[in-house]
Motif scaffolding. Structure first.
Motif: not given
Length: 424
Positions: A308, A311, A318, A339-341, A348, A393, A396
């Motif tokens: 975490e 992020l 996330y 899960e990332v937005y 996500y 990533t 994202a």
RNA sequence: GGAGGAAUACCCAAGUCUGGCUGAAGGGAUCGGUCUUGAAAACCGACAGGGCGUGUGAGCGUCGCGGGGGUUCGAAUCCCUCUUCCUCCGCCA
């Protein structure tokens, strides 16, 4: 791998727990029956061998004394074929039991939610604020086209579809993220860095749990040495201590490893065909822990926090999901997904997965430790998690940090690595 | 790619030619003890580990000398095969 003794003693309960994964594991009744048969035969063979050893010793003694041994030799004429026949039966049983155990997954942890598929996963928390755009946000593949930082067509020409070429600041962003993630885990979280082989053998794939069940998803090399392209750093890393007995003071071991991962994605034809969400080749920073059994769930929470942290540092929104019994991985007892937005999906998407395999992989790979020099060797617990998937990533960052003109703001922590604060 | 050599318990190492009294000598390390104010040295003692099976248990049986297979009543020792490491030559980032 599950312990056959444990299955033997709690057959119904084990099957019941495994069934929460959504498959039928009642074939284990048959495995237990074969195991019983197997032990009977071992006893018979051992008795015959004991007798044979005794007689052979006698033969040696008599010969030295110059006595006649032909009577003795005649008396054990048929012993040999008896042993051979029994041994063949035993081998068949062993192979069968082993095969069944290798295709039987780990028992889900007792506290995880029971459910049949991903719809029954539980959202534990959401972190960060969703981005607000006063324009229509673009998907990363559209942004990449304008910025000329990803080239799918030429990658397909050079290799195949589901490959990509990163260009210019796109390539640098990928490389910057790798360095940032590794530095974070090594300098702030206390992991030791590893650079691992990108090719692994079948024994490693079996120990970590990829084989035999997921053989189709691996890229096999045309080489008689039974070699495959690394599908995730978990495979080479988990195998570090295969067939070894560690000392208690060696534990815990925490490793962070960057590798490129290669997957067939054979079951995902037609899914995520655009962009770099799902490729045959992608980069990943992986976290791996070897710990004492009593420490593994604490280690799991710590590993989740370490993932975490990536992020959080990148300031990406996330959420954390706890996977239900029907959705956790084959080798795992408990798994969190991060899960990332992604604005283009308006939802996500998985960017990392953190799991505790308990002693399942250790048993497959025979990885143990001793608390004291004269104590019995125990199986260690293994954990692995993403720290994170690098390509996703990049997606994202591109999508969450985009500006109206299609340029991308570089997150603060990456600027020393990127040597720029904007990609345009 | 070519030519040789090696793999024995935590480490070093004998045994392999000539199969059986080697379920593995010897040394080092380690652990325990004697001695010492304490330590070192010296001396004495302990020291395969592990898998499988069986037994409430002490124990017993079996397997085990890099992995796998074979020959034999019997294999560290003979045969086949694979793997790893070392030396030299060639090629190479």
């Amino acid at each position: 791998m599950l312990d056959i003794k444990m299955i033997r003693e709690n057959t119904a309960e084990v099957i019941k727990k495994l069934n929460t994964r959504g498959d039928d594991f009642s074939y284990l009744y048959d495995v237990v029956k074969k195991d019983e048969k197997r032990r009977e035969i071992i006893q018979k063979i051992d008795q015959l061998k004991a007798k044979r050893n005794e007689i052979s010793k006698k033969v040696g003694k008599y010969k030295r004394e110059g006595k006649d041994v032909s009577d003795i030799l005649a008396s054990i004429e048929d012993q040999k074929t008896k042993i051979t026949t029994l041994q063949e039966t035993l081998e068949g049983l062993d192979t069968f039991i082993q095969q069944q155990l290798l295709r039987t997954p780990n028992i889900p942890h007792k506290a995880i939610p029971i459910g049949k598929d991903e719809d029954e996963n539980i959202e534990l928390k959401k972190v960060g604020n969703l981005p607000h755009f006063n324009f229509e946000p673009k998907a990363h593949w559209d942004l990449a086209k304008t910025l000329d930082i990803l080239d799918f067509e030429r990658a397909a020409k050079i290799a195949a579809s589901r490959f990509v070429i990163y260009k210019g600041l796109g390539a640098r962003l990928e490389r910057a993220l790798i360095n940032f993630m590794i530095d974070l885990h090594v300098e702030k979280h206390g992991y030791e860095e590893l650079l691992l082989p990108y090719i692994v053998n079948g024994a490693s794939m079996t120990a970590s749990g990829q084989f035999p069940k997921f053989k189709d998803d691996a890229f096999a090399l045309q080489d008689k040495r039974d070699l495959y392209l690394n599908p995730t750093a978990e495979v080479p890393a988990i195998n570090l201590f295969r067939d070894e007995i560690l000392k208690a003071e060696d534990l815990p071991k925490h490793y962070a490893a960057f590798t490129t991962a290669f997957r067939q994605e054979s079951g995902s034809a037609g899914r995520d065909t655009r962009g770099i969400i799902r490729l045959h080749q992608f980069n990943k920073v992986e976290l791996i822990k070897f710990v004492k059994p009593e420490d593994s769930y604490e280690a799991l929470e710590a590993m989740l926090a370490d993932s975490e942290a990536v992020l959080k540092a990148l300031n990406l929104p996330y959420r954390v999901i706890e996977l239900c019994s029907g959705d956790i991985g084959f080798t795992m007892a408990k798994t969190y997904d991060i899960e990332v937005y992604l604005p283009s999906y308006e939802t996500y998407r998985e960017i990392g997965s953190i799991s505790n395999a308990e002693d399942y992989q250790a048993r497959r790979g025979n990885m143990r430790f001793k608390r004291d020099t004269d104590s019995k060797a125990e199986y260690i617990h293994t954990l692995n998690g993403s720290g994170l998937a690098v390509g996703r990533t990049v997606v994202a960052i591109m999508e969450n940090y985009q500006l109206e003109d299609g340029s991308i703001v570089v997150p603060e922590v990456l600027r020393p690595y990127m040597k720029t604060d904007i990609i345009n």
